[in-house]
Every structure is written in structure tokens, then in C-alpha cells.
Design a protein around this motif. Structure first.
Motif, PDB file in Angstrom:
ATOM      1  N   PRO A 254       0.833  -1.193   0.000  1.00 20.77           N
ATOM      2  CA  PRO A 254       0.000   0.000   0.000  1.00 20.77           C
ATOM      3  C   PRO A 254       0.879   1.260   0.000  1.00 20.77           C
ATOM      4  CG  PRO A 254      -0.248  -1.231   2.065  1.00 20.77           C
ATOM      5  CD  PRO A 254       0.649  -2.010   1.174  1.00 20.77           C
ATOM      6  N   ALA A 255       0.522   2.192  -0.817  1.00 20.57           N
ATOM      7  CA  ALA A 255       1.257   3.459  -0.925  1.00 20.57           C
ATOM      8  C   ALA A 255       0.775   4.435   0.141  1.00 20.57           C
ATOM      9  CB  ALA A 255       1.054   4.066  -2.296  1.00 20.57           C
ATOM     10  N   ILE A 256       1.669   5.277   0.568  1.00 18.50           N
ATOM     11  CA  ILE A 256       1.331   6.317   1.542  1.00 18.50           C
ATOM     12  C   ILE A 256       1.305   7.646   0.791  1.00 18.50           C
ATOM     13  CG2 ILE A 256       1.978   7.464   3.668  1.00 18.50           C
ATOM     14  CD1 ILE A 256       3.406   4.889   4.455  1.00 18.50           C
ATOM     15  N   LEU A 257       0.131   8.048   0.419  1.00 19.03           N
ATOM     16  CA  LEU A 257      -0.010   9.269  -0.375  1.00 19.03           C
ATOM     17  C   LEU A 257       0.166  10.531   0.444  1.00 19.03           C
ATOM     18  CD1 LEU A 257      -2.975   8.321  -2.703  1.00 19.03           C
ATOM     19  CD2 LEU A 257      -0.548   8.338  -3.231  1.00 19.03           C
ATOM     20  N   SER A 258      -0.062  10.447   1.727  1.00 20.73           N
ATOM     21  CA  SER A 258       0.036  11.658   2.529  1.00 20.73           C
ATOM     22  C   SER A 258       1.456  12.189   2.596  1.00 20.73           C
ATOM     23  CB  SER A 258      -0.493  11.405   3.944  1.00 20.73           C
ATOM     24  OG  SER A 258       0.326  10.439   4.588  1.00 20.73           O
ATOM     25  N   ARG A 259       2.423  11.400   2.236  1.00 23.04           N
ATOM     26  CA  ARG A 259       3.818  11.845   2.267  1.00 23.04           C
ATOM     27  C   ARG A 259       4.323  12.321   0.905  1.00 23.04           C
ATOM     28  NH1 ARG A 259       6.751   8.933   6.991  1.00 23.04           N
ATOM     29  NH2 ARG A 259       4.955   8.158   8.103  1.00 23.04           N
ATOM     30  N   VAL A 260       3.471  12.224  -0.086  1.00 18.16           N
ATOM     31  CA  VAL A 260       3.850  12.655  -1.419  1.00 18.16           C
ATOM     32  C   VAL A 260       3.562  14.148  -1.528  1.00 18.16           C
ATOM     33  CG1 VAL A 260       3.380  12.409  -3.881  1.00 18.16           C
ATOM     34  CG2 VAL A 260       3.310  10.403  -2.390  1.00 18.16           C
ATOM     35  N   PRO A 261       4.585  14.948  -1.811  1.00 11.56           N
ATOM     36  CA  PRO A 261       4.335  16.390  -1.920  1.00 11.56           C
ATOM     37  C   PRO A 261       3.555  16.702  -3.203  1.00 11.56           C
ATOM     38  CG  PRO A 261       6.608  15.903  -2.483  1.00 11.56           C
ATOM     39  CD  PRO A 261       5.983  14.614  -2.025  1.00 11.56           C
ATOM     40  N   LEU A 262       2.492  17.457  -3.048  1.00 10.79           N
ATOM     41  CA  LEU A 262       1.685  17.872  -4.188  1.00 10.79           C
ATOM     42  C   LEU A 262       1.768  19.386  -4.315  1.00 10.79           C
ATOM     43  CD1 LEU A 262      -1.524  15.735  -3.593  1.00 10.79           C
ATOM     44  CD2 LEU A 262       0.321  15.280  -5.187  1.00 10.79           C
ATOM     45  N   ARG A 263       1.993  19.820  -5.503  1.00  8.12           N
ATOM     46  CA  ARG A 263       2.067  21.253  -5.751  1.00  8.12           C
ATOM     47  C   ARG A 263       0.772  21.692  -6.430  1.00  8.12           C
ATOM     48  NH1 ARG A 263       7.114  24.527  -7.701  1.00  8.12           N
ATOM     49  NH2 ARG A 263       6.180  26.577  -7.657  1.00  8.12           N
ATOM     50  N   ILE A 264       0.040  22.519  -5.766  1.00 15.97           N
ATOM     51  CA  ILE A 264      -1.213  23.029  -6.302  1.00 15.97           C
ATOM     52  C   ILE A 264      -1.076  24.535  -6.455  1.00 15.97           C
ATOM     53  CG2 ILE A 264      -3.680  23.312  -5.893  1.00 15.97           C
ATOM     54  CD1 ILE A 264      -3.562  20.793  -4.184  1.00 15.97           C
ATOM     55  N   GLU A 265      -1.333  24.991  -7.653  1.00 18.48           N
ATOM     56  CA  GLU A 265      -1.268  26.424  -7.909  1.00 18.48           C
ATOM     57  C   GLU A 265      -2.659  26.925  -8.266  1.00 18.48           C
ATOM     58  OE1 GLU A 265       1.771  27.738 -10.574  1.00 18.48           O
ATOM     59  OE2 GLU A 265       3.134  26.159  -9.910  1.00 18.48           O
ATOM     60  N   PHE A 266      -3.054  27.992  -7.625  1.00 24.14           N
ATOM     61  CA  PHE A 266      -4.337  28.605  -7.908  1.00 24.14           C
ATOM     62  C   PHE A 266      -4.085  29.885  -8.681  1.00 24.14           C
ATOM     63  CE2 PHE A 266      -4.954  26.117  -4.089  1.00 24.14           C
ATOM     64  CZ  PHE A 266      -6.092  25.397  -4.405  1.00 24.14           C
ATOM     65  N   GLY A 267      -4.871  30.093  -9.679  1.00 28.49           N
ATOM     66  CA  GLY A 267      -4.717  31.302 -10.472  1.00 28.49           C
ATOM     67  C   GLY A 267      -6.065  31.813 -10.924  1.00 28.49           C
ATOM     68  N   ARG A 268      -6.029  32.971 -11.485  1.00 27.38           N
ATOM     69  CA  ARG A 268      -7.243  33.597 -11.995  1.00 27.38           C
ATOM     70  C   ARG A 268      -7.613  32.941 -13.326  1.00 27.38           C
ATOM     71  NH1 ARG A 268      -8.600  38.959 -14.449  1.00 27.38           N
ATOM     72  NH2 ARG A 268      -6.447  39.083 -15.097  1.00 27.38           N
ATOM     73  N   PRO A 269      -8.896  32.607 -13.528  1.00 21.80           N
ATOM     74  CA  PRO A 269      -9.304  31.994 -14.791  1.00 21.80           C
ATOM     75  C   PRO A 269      -9.167  32.976 -15.952  1.00 21.80           C
ATOM     76  CG  PRO A 269     -11.213  32.411 -13.398  1.00 21.80           C
ATOM     77  CD  PRO A 269      -9.993  32.755 -12.596  1.00 21.80           C
ATOM     78  N   ASP A 270      -8.904  32.422 -17.139  1.00 22.64           N
ATOM     79  CA  ASP A 270      -8.796  33.282 -18.317  1.00 22.64           C
ATOM     80  C   ASP A 270     -10.190  33.635 -18.841  1.00 22.64           C
ATOM     81  OD1 ASP A 270      -9.688  30.997 -19.643  1.00 22.64           O
ATOM     82  OD2 ASP A 270      -7.766  30.595 -20.605  1.00 22.64           O
ATOM     83  N   ALA A 271     -10.228  34.492 -19.839  1.00 23.54           N
ATOM     84  CA  ALA A 271     -11.507  34.981 -20.372  1.00 23.54           C
ATOM     85  C   ALA A 271     -12.355  33.847 -20.932  1.00 23.54           C
ATOM     86  CB  ALA A 271     -11.254  36.039 -21.442  1.00 23.54           C
ATOM     87  N   GLN A 272     -11.707  32.866 -21.556  1.00 19.15           N
ATOM     88  CA  GLN A 272     -12.452  31.750 -22.138  1.00 19.15           C
ATOM     89  C   GLN A 272     -13.140  30.913 -21.050  1.00 19.15           C
ATOM     90  OE1 GLN A 272     -10.086  29.047 -24.458  1.00 19.15           O
ATOM     91  NE2 GLN A 272     -11.858  27.942 -25.221  1.00 19.15           N
ATOM     92  N   LEU A 273     -12.439  30.638 -19.970  1.00 15.48           N
ATOM     93  CA  LEU A 273     -13.036  29.874 -18.875  1.00 15.48           C
ATOM     94  C   LEU A 273     -14.165  30.663 -18.212  1.00 15.48           C
ATOM     95  CD1 LEU A 273     -13.131  27.359 -17.155  1.00 15.48           C
ATOM     96  CD2 LEU A 273     -11.320  28.321 -15.736  1.00 15.48           C
ATOM     97  N   LEU A 274     -13.969  31.963 -18.036  1.00 18.25           N
ATOM     98  CA  LEU A 274     -15.038  32.794 -17.471  1.00 18.25           C
ATOM     99  C   LEU A 274     -16.263  32.795 -18.381  1.00 18.25           C
ATOM    100  CD1 LEU A 274     -12.944  35.773 -16.077  1.00 18.25           C
ATOM    101  CD2 LEU A 274     -14.203  34.075 -14.734  1.00 18.25           C
ATOM    102  N   GLU A 275     -16.041  32.844 -19.689  1.00 14.65           N
ATOM    103  CA  GLU A 275     -17.165  32.795 -20.635  1.00 14.65           C
ATOM    104  C   GLU A 275     -17.896  31.461 -20.524  1.00 14.65           C
ATOM    105  OE1 GLU A 275     -19.952  33.910 -23.430  1.00 14.65           O
ATOM    106  OE2 GLU A 275     -18.539  35.152 -22.335  1.00 14.65           O
ATOM    107  N   GLN A 276     -17.158  30.381 -20.348  1.00  9.72           N
ATOM    108  CA  GLN A 276     -17.797  29.071 -20.170  1.00  9.72           C
ATOM    109  C   GLN A 276     -18.630  29.042 -18.887  1.00  9.72           C
ATOM    110  OE1 GLN A 276     -14.456  26.411 -20.290  1.00  9.72           O
ATOM    111  NE2 GLN A 276     -14.327  26.451 -22.523  1.00  9.72           N
ATOM    112  N   GLN A 277     -18.106  29.643 -17.834  1.00  8.90           N
ATOM    113  CA  GLN A 277     -18.872  29.716 -16.591  1.00  8.90           C
ATOM    114  C   GLN A 277     -20.142  30.546 -16.780  1.00  8.90           C
ATOM    115  OE1 GLN A 277     -15.727  31.167 -13.969  1.00  8.90           O
ATOM    116  NE2 GLN A 277     -15.861  29.232 -12.845  1.00  8.90           N
ATOM    117  N   VAL A 278     -20.013  31.664 -17.475  1.00  7.07           N
ATOM    118  CA  VAL A 278     -21.177  32.512 -17.740  1.00  7.07           C
ATOM    119  C   VAL A 278     -22.221  31.729 -18.521  1.00  7.07           C
ATOM    120  CG1 VAL A 278     -21.981  34.510 -19.068  1.00  7.07           C
ATOM    121  CG2 VAL A 278     -19.976  34.723 -17.587  1.00  7.07           C
TER     122      VAL A 278
END
Length: 103
Positions: free
Chosen positions: A1-25
């Protein structure tokens, strides 16, 4: 069994682009009554002087949460318009943006 809690994950949050905002709209517009969705899309385009509502929202530095908040407030205002005649118009949108700028 793997221990995932010890695996470093890099998560970056950013502002959505115009195309993604249009899809949300477009997703949110599809959940409104057709007339209501058309009105909000038109108000955003006019206010933003942009080709699409997504471009206008991007220029105003909107995030996905901002889009959701706008649509929730518009839906409330739309129901008031239907019941009490309080318009969801350009003046309402301007007041909403002014309130958003203060918070």
C-alpha cells in the motif's frame, strides 16, 4: 500500500482566463430563464464594452467565485423584478459592482 500523505503535491491557484469565465457565464446563463439570461449577458457586454461577457469579467479581474456571486444576486433581483417590479437593469448592475469594489 502506498502512503499518499507523504507525497508532496504542488497546487497552484490562479485567476481563470476569459475563455473559462465565458464558459462559466454560459453555464450559469443556461440555468436562468431564457429572458433573464439574455438580459444579464447583454448588461455585462454593455458595461464591459467587450466582445463577450467572459472578456468583460476577465478585464474586471473576476474569479469563478465572483461569477457565482453575480449570478446568485442577479437571480434574486430577477425574482424581485417578477414579483415587485424592481428592475435588474444597468443601474442595479452598477450598484452591485460598487458594492463589490467596497468588499
Amino acid at each position: 500500500p502506498a502512503i499518499l500523505s507523504r507525497v508532496p503535491l504542488r497546487i497552484e491557484f490562479g485567476r481563470p482566463d476569459a475563455q473559462l469565465l465565458e464558459q462559466q457565464v454560459q453555464d450559469r446563463v443556461g440555468r436562468l430563464e431564457p429572458v433573464a439570461g439574455e438580459r444579464l449577458s447583454q448588461l455585462l457586454k454593455e458595461k464591459g464594452e467587450a466582445g463577450t461577457a467572459g472578456e468583460a469579467l476577465y478585464n474586471w479581474k473576476f474569479t469563478g467565485r465572483d461569477v457565482q456571486g453575480l449570478f446568485e444576486e442577479f437571480a434574486r433581483r430577477w425574482s424581485l423584478e417578477q414579483e415587485l417590479g424592481r428592475k435588474a437593469d444597468k443601474e442595479w448592475l452598477d450598484r452591485w459592482f460598487n458594492h463589490r469594489a467596497l468588499t
